[in-house]
Design a protein around this motif. Sequence first.
Motif, PDB file in Angstrom:
ATOM      1  N   GLN A  64       0.836  -1.202   0.000  1.00  0.00           N
ATOM      2  CA  GLN A  64       0.000   0.000   0.000  1.00  0.00           C
ATOM      3  C   GLN A  64       0.868   1.247   0.000  1.00  0.00           C
ATOM      4  OE1 GLN A  64      -2.295  -0.692   3.669  1.00  0.00           O
ATOM      5  NE2 GLN A  64      -4.008   0.187   2.542  1.00  0.00           N
ATOM      6  N   GLY A  65       1.988   1.153   0.669  1.00  0.00           N
ATOM      7  CA  GLY A  65       2.876   2.299   0.817  1.00  0.00           C
ATOM      8  C   GLY A  65       3.289   2.913  -0.498  1.00  0.00           C
ATOM      9  N   LYS A  66       3.440   2.089  -1.512  1.00  0.00           N
ATOM     10  CA  LYS A  66       3.892   2.590  -2.811  1.00  0.00           C
ATOM     11  C   LYS A  66       2.966   3.678  -3.345  1.00  0.00           C
ATOM     12  CE  LYS A  66       5.855   1.088  -7.090  1.00  0.00           C
ATOM     13  NZ  LYS A  66       6.635   0.098  -7.697  1.00  0.00           N
ATOM     14  N   SER A  67       1.666   3.459  -3.245  1.00  0.00           N
ATOM     15  CA  SER A  67       0.736   4.470  -3.744  1.00  0.00           C
ATOM     16  C   SER A  67       0.540   5.599  -2.728  1.00  0.00           C
ATOM     17  CB  SER A  67      -0.601   3.840  -4.113  1.00  0.00           C
ATOM     18  OG  SER A  67      -1.185   3.235  -2.986  1.00  0.00           O
ATOM     19  N   ILE A  68       0.584   5.285  -1.448  1.00  0.00           N
ATOM     20  CA  ILE A  68       0.389   6.304  -0.411  1.00  0.00           C
ATOM     21  C   ILE A  68       1.565   7.280  -0.383  1.00  0.00           C
ATOM     22  CG2 ILE A  68       0.189   6.698   2.078  1.00  0.00           C
ATOM     23  CD1 ILE A  68      -1.135   3.867   2.185  1.00  0.00           C
ATOM     24  N   PHE A  69       2.782   6.758  -0.515  1.00  0.00           N
ATOM     25  CA  PHE A  69       3.985   7.576  -0.400  1.00  0.00           C
ATOM     26  C   PHE A  69       4.469   8.138  -1.735  1.00  0.00           C
ATOM     27  CE2 PHE A  69       4.908   4.620   3.357  1.00  0.00           C
ATOM     28  CZ  PHE A  69       4.178   5.418   4.223  1.00  0.00           C
ATOM     29  N   GLU A  70       3.565   8.240  -2.694  1.00  0.00           N
ATOM     30  CA  GLU A  70       3.930   8.787  -4.003  1.00  0.00           C
ATOM     31  C   GLU A  70       4.368  10.249  -3.899  1.00  0.00           C
ATOM     32  OE1 GLU A  70       1.318   9.039  -7.836  1.00  0.00           O
ATOM     33  OE2 GLU A  70       1.340   6.984  -7.062  1.00  0.00           O
ATOM     34  N   SER A  71       3.619  11.039  -3.134  1.00  0.00           N
ATOM     35  CA  SER A  71       3.912  12.466  -2.969  1.00  0.00           C
ATOM     36  C   SER A  71       3.288  12.952  -1.663  1.00  0.00           C
ATOM     37  CB  SER A  71       3.323  13.263  -4.137  1.00  0.00           C
ATOM     38  OG  SER A  71       1.906  13.233  -4.082  1.00  0.00           O
ATOM     39  N   VAL A  72       3.565  14.191  -1.312  1.00  0.00           N
ATOM     40  CA  VAL A  72       2.940  14.776  -0.126  1.00  0.00           C
ATOM     41  C   VAL A  72       1.417  14.819  -0.320  1.00  0.00           C
ATOM     42  CG1 VAL A  72       2.717  16.887   1.240  1.00  0.00           C
ATOM     43  CG2 VAL A  72       4.980  16.086   0.565  1.00  0.00           C
ATOM     44  N   ASN A  73       0.986  15.114  -1.544  1.00  0.00           N
ATOM     45  CA  ASN A  73      -0.457  15.144  -1.833  1.00  0.00           C
ATOM     46  C   ASN A  73      -1.119  13.811  -1.513  1.00  0.00           C
ATOM     47  OD1 ASN A  73      -0.768  17.795  -2.754  1.00  0.00           O
ATOM     48  ND2 ASN A  73      -0.221  17.268  -4.847  1.00  0.00           N
ATOM     49  N   THR A  74      -0.532  12.713  -2.005  1.00  0.00           N
ATOM     50  CA  THR A  74      -1.158  11.398  -1.794  1.00  0.00           C
ATOM     51  C   THR A  74      -1.117  10.995  -0.325  1.00  0.00           C
ATOM     52  OG1 THR A  74       0.906  10.265  -2.410  1.00  0.00           O
ATOM     53  CG2 THR A  74      -0.748  10.556  -4.145  1.00  0.00           C
ATOM     54  N   MET A  75      -0.035  11.349   0.372  1.00  0.00           N
ATOM     55  CA  MET A  75       0.040  11.042   1.811  1.00  0.00           C
ATOM     56  C   MET A  75      -1.029  11.819   2.581  1.00  0.00           C
ATOM     57  SD  MET A  75       4.040  10.777   2.926  1.00  0.00           S
ATOM     58  CE  MET A  75       3.662  10.344   4.614  1.00  0.00           C
ATOM     59  N   ALA A  76      -1.163  13.108   2.271  1.00  0.00           N
ATOM     60  CA  ALA A  76      -2.130  13.948   2.982  1.00  0.00           C
ATOM     61  C   ALA A  76      -3.557  13.459   2.750  1.00  0.00           C
ATOM     62  CB  ALA A  76      -1.981  15.399   2.543  1.00  0.00           C
ATOM     63  N   GLU A  77      -3.866  13.072   1.516  1.00  0.00           N
ATOM     64  CA  GLU A  77      -5.205  12.553   1.207  1.00  0.00           C
ATOM     65  C   GLU A  77      -5.486  11.286   2.007  1.00  0.00           C
ATOM     66  OE1 GLU A  77      -5.644  12.054  -3.044  1.00  0.00           O
ATOM     67  OE2 GLU A  77      -5.011  14.129  -3.373  1.00  0.00           O
ATOM     68  N   TYR A  78      -4.500  10.384   2.051  1.00  0.00           N
ATOM     69  CA  TYR A  78      -4.670   9.129   2.767  1.00  0.00           C
ATOM     70  C   TYR A  78      -4.848   9.386   4.268  1.00  0.00           C
ATOM     71  CZ  TYR A  78      -4.115   4.283   4.124  1.00  0.00           C
ATOM     72  OH  TYR A  78      -4.336   3.035   4.642  1.00  0.00           O
ATOM     73  N   ILE A  79      -4.028  10.276   4.815  1.00  0.00           N
ATOM     74  CA  ILE A  79      -4.120  10.599   6.245  1.00  0.00           C
ATOM     75  C   ILE A  79      -5.479  11.218   6.562  1.00  0.00           C
ATOM     76  CG2 ILE A  79      -3.234  12.135   8.048  1.00  0.00           C
ATOM     77  CD1 ILE A  79      -0.416  11.684   6.739  1.00  0.00           C
ATOM     78  N   ALA A  80      -5.932  12.145   5.727  1.00  0.00           N
ATOM     79  CA  ALA A  80      -7.207  12.812   5.969  1.00  0.00           C
ATOM     80  C   ALA A  80      -8.358  11.812   6.012  1.00  0.00           C
ATOM     81  CB  ALA A  80      -7.460  13.851   4.876  1.00  0.00           C
ATOM     82  N   LYS A  81      -8.293  10.773   5.212  1.00  0.00           N
ATOM     83  CA  LYS A  81      -9.373   9.776   5.168  1.00  0.00           C
ATOM     84  C   LYS A  81      -9.269   8.718   6.241  1.00  0.00           C
ATOM     85  CE  LYS A  81      -9.953  10.096   0.171  1.00  0.00           C
ATOM     86  NZ  LYS A  81      -9.484   9.520  -1.081  1.00  0.00           N
ATOM     87  N   ASN A  82      -8.052   8.438   6.733  1.00  0.00           N
ATOM     88  CA  ASN A  82      -7.841   7.278   7.580  1.00  0.00           C
ATOM     89  C   ASN A  82      -7.315   7.554   8.980  1.00  0.00           C
ATOM     90  OD1 ASN A  82      -8.291   4.932   5.577  1.00  0.00           O
ATOM     91  ND2 ASN A  82      -6.954   6.329   4.473  1.00  0.00           N
ATOM     92  N   ARG A  83      -7.033   8.793   9.310  1.00  0.00           N
ATOM     93  CA  ARG A  83      -6.412   9.071  10.598  1.00  0.00           C
ATOM     94  C   ARG A  83      -7.347   8.752  11.767  1.00  0.00           C
ATOM     95  NH1 ARG A  83      -4.981  15.326  10.679  1.00  0.00           N
ATOM     96  NH2 ARG A  83      -3.804  14.642  12.475  1.00  0.00           N
ATOM     97  N   THR A  84      -6.750   8.299  12.864  1.00  0.00           N
ATOM     98  CA  THR A  84      -7.514   8.027  14.082  1.00  0.00           C
ATOM     99  C   THR A  84      -7.053   8.955  15.195  1.00  0.00           C
ATOM    100  OG1 THR A  84      -5.992   6.281  14.780  1.00  0.00           O
ATOM    101  CG2 THR A  84      -7.910   5.612  13.474  1.00  0.00           C
ATOM    102  N   LYS A  85      -6.002   9.723  14.969  1.00  0.00           N
ATOM    103  CA  LYS A  85      -5.485  10.670  15.973  1.00  0.00           C
ATOM    104  C   LYS A  85      -5.621  12.070  15.457  1.00  0.00           C
ATOM    105  CE  LYS A  85      -1.906   7.861  18.133  1.00  0.00           C
ATOM    106  NZ  LYS A  85      -0.489   7.761  18.396  1.00  0.00           N
TER     107      LYS A  85
END
Length: 85
Positions: A64-85
């Motif tokens: 999963q990391g490959k697509s999540i860690f593509e750029s700051v944009n993709t990381m931020a989108e993933y965090i915004a949807k999945n964060r628990t903290k």
Amino acid sequence: MEELKEELKGKIIEVLNLEDVAVADIDDSDALFGDGLGLDSIDALELIVLLDKEYGIKLSDPKQGKSIFESVNTMAEYIAKNRTK
């Protein structure tokens, strides 16, 4: 979202000890690995730990990391949807 991206850039620089890189040097759409920031597989593990510690996100599938860690944009989108903290 912009605030999250700025925070994320700062954390990436801090966690990976990127001494010669400033937040302003990282473009939201720059590749984090390869030609962009030039991160490697050890850095990827550090980013996985960062997601867990800072945002409560556990990656069960390292691929999963490959697509999540593509750029700051993709990381931020993933965090915004999945964060628990």
